[in-house]
Design a protein around this motif. Sequence first.
Motif, PDB file in Angstrom:
ATOM      1  N   LYS A  47       0.834  -1.198   0.000  1.00  0.00           N
ATOM      2  CA  LYS A  47       0.000   0.000   0.000  1.00  0.00           C
ATOM      3  C   LYS A  47       0.869   1.248   0.000  1.00  0.00           C
ATOM      4  N   LYS A 118      -3.945   3.350  -7.029  1.00  0.00           N
ATOM      5  CA  LYS A 118      -3.922   1.892  -7.135  1.00  0.00           C
ATOM      6  C   LYS A 118      -3.579   1.473  -8.561  1.00  0.00           C
ATOM      7  N   ASP A 147      -2.107  -1.454  -3.863  1.00  0.00           N
ATOM      8  CA  ASP A 147      -3.524  -1.332  -3.514  1.00  0.00           C
ATOM      9  C   ASP A 147      -3.737   0.006  -2.818  1.00  0.00           C
ATOM     10  N   SER A 148      -4.450   0.889  -3.438  1.00  0.00           N
ATOM     11  CA  SER A 148      -4.677   2.226  -2.882  1.00  0.00           C
ATOM     12  C   SER A 148      -6.159   2.512  -2.834  1.00  0.00           C
ATOM     13  N   GLU A 149      -6.652   2.879  -1.646  1.00  0.00           N
ATOM     14  CA  GLU A 149      -8.041   3.276  -1.531  1.00  0.00           C
ATOM     15  C   GLU A 149      -8.169   4.346  -0.458  1.00  0.00           C
TER      16      GLU A 149
END
Length: 416
Positions: A47, A118, A147-149
């Motif tokens: 991340k 992401k 994974d980017s949120e």
Amino acid sequence: MDLKKVLKILILCFIVSAPLIQSAMAVSNLNAGLTIDLLNQKPDPVKPGDVLEVSFSIQNTGSNEKKNVIVELVPKYPFKEISGHGLIDNIGTLGKRYVDERSKVVKFEVLVDNNVNKGQYPLEVQVYESGKKDKVCVSREFNIYIDSESNAEIESLSLEKLVPGKKTNMSFIIKNVGNSPLKNAMFSWESTNDIILPVGSSNVKYINFIDVDENVTVNFEVMTNVNTVPGLYKLDMKLVYDDVEELKTITEAGTLENQKRKTIESKAGIYVGGTTEFDIVFTEQTATGDYSFSVSNIGNNKANSITVSVPEQEGWATNGGSNSVVVGSLQKGDYTLTDFSLTPDRYDESLPLKFLISYTSSDGERNVQDKELSVFASEPVNPGKSAGKSILSTWLIGGLLIIGVAGLLFYKKKKA
């Protein structure tokens, strides 16, 4: 063309191209049979803001051993070098195939940019001979999934105590701690049994946009009933917002962002109760010269262990003894009387008099209030003079009464 000229040209071309041919042979020799594989990565997926650890296997499957082999990681956005962590490893000699030491494992650590979206990003590895980096034999890129949120948190609450019956501002700080913006956020709160209620607005606030690492403050005016029992009450908080993902849906109208709603729920405690308010009034000056005052609890909370003091000040002096009076406890609305033996600097005028009222509030904390009022300083009556005047008046009245009775008897006797 002359044969000699042709021969000279061929010799010259050979001399010029010899280094290139030698270099190409060296590169070819080093490259032959070398393979690079990504063994693993930690964490997986990684991340934004994480430290990424990657392990690579370097193998020689060729028929010749490879000497002075250097492995170098070449980070590009969103990967960054970490200070103190090298990105070059000299693995020495790799044996030829069928030899035990024909492969080695190398590890590197890099930092992932905090604001990356992401997706998959290439991480390049180069292998070359020591001192001859310009003659790279192997260069390979491995795709690393990030994974980017978006993610949010209710960072802080401004209010810890709430005094019953008093309108108070309550602020919440909402922070975007994720790696993509928050959109269409809705924040709300409610207390147990509606002990705490908003004043002048609802308990819901809307926020259009919060960027990465940014925060927004939402404010409410709140109040609780004056008769609320002091204690700790639960406050439930809820934040709902759009999480804008990198995954997109293609339609005839174009590219549309795929959104989903996320909900964050948390709770906090607010103490209802605490401090109170006092009023002090001059009532009278007693026959002994003491000054009497009425102390009232005019707030909305009980006060315990109350002490009323007259501090040292200009214009007044205490006539020996203590300058403090212990009152005890007062419920809201109750009052009591306190007497102080005071001597003013001058008489027959109003002088300012300061007080300190110390007490323990309903939340167990010690508090002090400053009070000041104007008191008329009058000279006390001398008790000895008063007693003398009283005796003299008694004798005078008795004497007049005796004379009156004697006169009446004399008058009746003479008439008879």
